[in-house]
Design a protein around this motif. Structure first.
Motif, PDB file in Angstrom:
ATOM      1  N   TYR A  25      13.852 -27.630   0.840  1.00  0.00           N
ATOM      2  CA  TYR A  25      13.296 -28.227  -0.380  1.00  0.00           C
ATOM      3  C   TYR A  25      13.028 -29.714  -0.179  1.00  0.00           C
ATOM      4  CZ  TYR A  25      16.560 -31.356  -2.878  1.00  0.00           C
ATOM      5  OH  TYR A  25      17.300 -32.438  -3.299  1.00  0.00           O
ATOM      6  N   TYR A  79       9.641 -31.556  -0.953  1.00  0.00           N
ATOM      7  CA  TYR A  79       9.695 -32.625  -1.962  1.00  0.00           C
ATOM      8  C   TYR A  79       9.003 -33.897  -1.454  1.00  0.00           C
ATOM      9  CZ  TYR A  79      11.550 -36.014  -5.297  1.00  0.00           C
ATOM     10  OH  TYR A  79      11.666 -37.001  -6.246  1.00  0.00           O
ATOM     11  N   TYR A 115       5.898 -29.630  -5.179  1.00  0.00           N
ATOM     12  CA  TYR A 115       7.017 -29.254  -6.036  1.00  0.00           C
ATOM     13  C   TYR A 115       7.080 -27.752  -6.293  1.00  0.00           C
ATOM     14  CZ  TYR A 115       6.922 -34.291  -6.813  1.00  0.00           C
ATOM     15  OH  TYR A 115       6.917 -35.643  -6.641  1.00  0.00           O
ATOM     16  N   TYR A 158      10.598 -25.861  -5.403  1.00  0.00           N
ATOM     17  CA  TYR A 158      11.394 -25.429  -6.548  1.00  0.00           C
ATOM     18  C   TYR A 158      12.439 -24.373  -6.199  1.00  0.00           C
ATOM     19  CZ  TYR A 158      12.563 -23.114 -10.938  1.00  0.00           C
ATOM     20  OH  TYR A 158      13.241 -22.538 -11.978  1.00  0.00           O
ATOM     21  N   TRP A 211      15.261 -25.508  -3.887  1.00  0.00           N
ATOM     22  CA  TRP A 211      16.061 -26.486  -4.653  1.00  0.00           C
ATOM     23  C   TRP A 211      16.991 -25.770  -5.628  1.00  0.00           C
ATOM     24  CZ3 TRP A 211      15.644 -26.856 -10.029  1.00  0.00           C
ATOM     25  CH2 TRP A 211      16.458 -27.828 -10.612  1.00  0.00           C
ATOM     26  N   LYS A 212      16.440 -24.747  -6.307  1.00  0.00           N
ATOM     27  CA  LYS A 212      17.256 -23.999  -7.269  1.00  0.00           C
ATOM     28  C   LYS A 212      18.423 -23.298  -6.580  1.00  0.00           C
ATOM     29  CE  LYS A 212      16.614 -21.100 -11.315  1.00  0.00           C
ATOM     30  NZ  LYS A 212      15.621 -20.451 -12.200  1.00  0.00           N
ATOM     31  N   ILE A 226      21.188 -25.859  -6.190  1.00  0.00           N
ATOM     32  CA  ILE A 226      21.921 -26.099  -7.438  1.00  0.00           C
ATOM     33  C   ILE A 226      22.869 -24.944  -7.742  1.00  0.00           C
ATOM     34  CG2 ILE A 226      21.659 -26.404  -9.946  1.00  0.00           C
ATOM     35  CD1 ILE A 226      20.902 -28.867  -8.293  1.00  0.00           C
ATOM     36  N   ALA A 280      20.086 -34.263  -5.526  1.00  0.00           N
ATOM     37  CA  ALA A 280      19.435 -33.008  -5.880  1.00  0.00           C
ATOM     38  C   ALA A 280      19.107 -32.974  -7.371  1.00  0.00           C
ATOM     39  CB  ALA A 280      20.318 -31.820  -5.504  1.00  0.00           C
ATOM     40  N   TYR A 281      19.929 -33.606  -8.187  1.00  0.00           N
ATOM     41  CA  TYR A 281      19.695 -33.650  -9.631  1.00  0.00           C
ATOM     42  C   TYR A 281      18.608 -34.669  -9.968  1.00  0.00           C
ATOM     43  CZ  TYR A 281      23.892 -30.849  -9.737  1.00  0.00           C
ATOM     44  OH  TYR A 281      24.798 -29.843  -9.546  1.00  0.00           O
ATOM     45  N   GLY A 293      15.499 -33.093  -8.705  1.00  0.00           N
ATOM     46  CA  GLY A 293      15.226 -31.919  -9.535  1.00  0.00           C
ATOM     47  C   GLY A 293      14.552 -32.293 -10.844  1.00  0.00           C
ATOM     48  N   LEU A 324      19.926 -29.360 -16.721  1.00  0.00           N
ATOM     49  CA  LEU A 324      20.250 -30.043 -15.462  1.00  0.00           C
ATOM     50  C   LEU A 324      21.140 -31.259 -15.699  1.00  0.00           C
ATOM     51  CD1 LEU A 324      19.571 -29.849 -12.415  1.00  0.00           C
ATOM     52  CD2 LEU A 324      17.707 -31.462 -12.824  1.00  0.00           C
TER      53      LEU A 324
END
Length: 441
Positions: free
Chosen positions: A42, A46, A51, A55, A58-59, A62, A72-73, A76, A104
């Motif tokens: 990711y 990024y 994006y 996504y 990245w998810k 998390i 990451a937040y 995100g 988030l």
């Protein structure tokens, strides 16, 4: 796009200690490997601002290793905001992404703290994407953020908290107007503290203070404040917290002639006498033109207070009270004490300038020139005020003083007859007792 090989990722995951992995990179070695792989994937997408493809990995980060990186937040939130505004999103998918964005911030608080700032960020995003119709959702979040974060919040978030307050009261009509007054006190106090603690950030803080004042202006008239607080005062006249709020607010908005200010001040001094109430009693007596009595209270407050800002205000008020009582020497002494507490303020020197001008005709002699020499000293003080204080109001008043007093300088012919020449050093006698420079017109 660069990617770690599966073997390389496995080796990295194997090298991570089990306790660290459980805390940061997932609960199992498999989670750790998956986490590191998705962090890399990711992250590369990024950096390319892709994006859509960033996504999903990245998810996974998390979900699998929420403690791996606060970044990451941060990233995100950026990704989700960009995906939300994509024109090809369905309304349902856009709503889903919004809820993911808002949630988030809750996860970021859970794993990385900073509750105040992150609640304010969440409130701001709800306001941005859902509009003022969602004020019932985002206003409470701003209020919680301020309660937790206090002056640690950004100036802009404090401003947005007060903007949300006004919308909550006037548009949603979910609270009485006195909430605006209460939250104005909170917002302005926090911003003023930020400015005092961080003067280098004045360019960021001062516009927020100005915007808060502008938003509060419709509710800041003396009539409106009396209307808001008279009923509260009559209902709970022994509530000292309410009395302090009334007195401080009416004083700050220059409503000291109001009946409510008189009543609240007297009641507060009766119930809880202190240095602060002595100051307020001084204001009460001053408003009633009982200047000598006011000076006694201001003197008590000024000598006892320990906070320099409060002490400065008390000495300024004391100087004005002595001036109104025609105790010019005592007024000047109080003004100089105020100046020592705030060397960047021009107000004390404008007070002294006015004192010199008021007594010019009687302080220093009977000749046409001696009756005017005090104006030289008065202009000196106004110039001093202008040189040290950049406040526009002080600058304007100082310039007005200089223009007015300069017009009263002695005539060149009169000065010549008394052997007084422009540019000479001159001692102004009487109670003023200062050396200045001769100037004529």
């Amino acid at each position: 796009m660069k990617k770690l090989s599966f073997i390389g990722l496995a080796l990295v995951a194997a090298l991570i200690p089990i306790n660290t992995s459980a805390q940061k990179y997932g609960n199992t070695p498999e989670d750790s490997m998956k986490c590191i792989q998705n962090l890399s994937i990711y992250g590369d997408f990024y950096k390319e601002k892709d994006y859509q493809n960033a996504y999903q990995p990245w998810k996974e980060v998390i979900q699998t290793c929420p403690r791996s990186s606060e970044n990451a937040y941060i990233r995100g939130a950026t990704m989700l905001k960009n995906l939300i505004i994509k024109p090809d999103q369905t309304p349902q998918h856009r709503d889903s992404l919004m809820e993911e964005l808002f949630g988030l911030y809750d996860l970021r608080i859970k794993y990385f703290g900073d509750e105040g700032t992150n609640k304010a960020r969440k409130a701001s995003d709800i306001e941005t994407f859902k509009g003022k119709k969602a004020v019932e959702t985002y206003y409470p979040l701003y209020a919680e953020a301020v309660a937790v974060g206090q002056e640690g919040l950004s100036p802009n978030h404090i401003l947005k908290y007060f903007e949300a307050t006004v919308t909550y009261v006037t548009v949603a009509q979910k609270a009485d107007v006195d909430l605006i007054v209460d939250n104005y006190n909170t917002a302005s106090t926090l911003l003023e503290k930020q400015l005092a603690d961080n003067p280098d950030d004045a360019e960021k803080i001062k516009p927020c203070i100005a915007n808060v004042e502008a938003l509060f202006a419709p509710y800041a008239t003396c009539e409106k404040l009396e209307e808001i607080f008279t009923k509260k005062f009559e209902a709970t006249p022994d509530d000292t917290n309410l009395l302090r709020k009334i007195c401080n607010l009416l004083e700050s908005k220059k409503c000291m002639d109001s009946k409510l200010f008189f009543d609240a001040t007297q009641q507060l001094h009766k119930l809880s006498p202190s240095l602060e109430t002595a100051y307020l009693m001084g204001n009460l007596c001053y408003a009633k033109k009982q200047y000598s009595e006011a000076a006694k209270y201001f003197q008590e407050a000024a000598e006892g207070l320990t906070d320099n800002a409060a002490k400065y205000k008390a000495y300024i008020r004391l100087a004005n009270a002595y001036s109104a009582a025609h105790s010019y020497g005592a007024s000047r002494s109080a003004a100089y004490k105020a100046a020592s507490l705030d060397p960047s303020s021009g107000e004390p020197y404008l007070i002294i300038a006015a004192l010199y001008a008021q007594t010019a005709g009687s302080c220093c002699g009977d000749t046409p020139v001696l009756k005017r020499v005090a104006y030289w000293a008065a202009v000196d003080k106004a110039v001093k005020a202008r040189s040290i204080d950049n406040d526009p109001e002080i600058q304007e008043r100082a310039n007005k003083f200089i223009g007015t007093y300069s017009a009263h300088f002695p005539k060149k012919a009169d000065a010549f007859m008394e052997n007084i020449i422009d540019g000479q050093s001159f001692y102004v006698g009487g109670w003023i007792g200062e050396t200045t420079t001769v100037r004529t017109r």
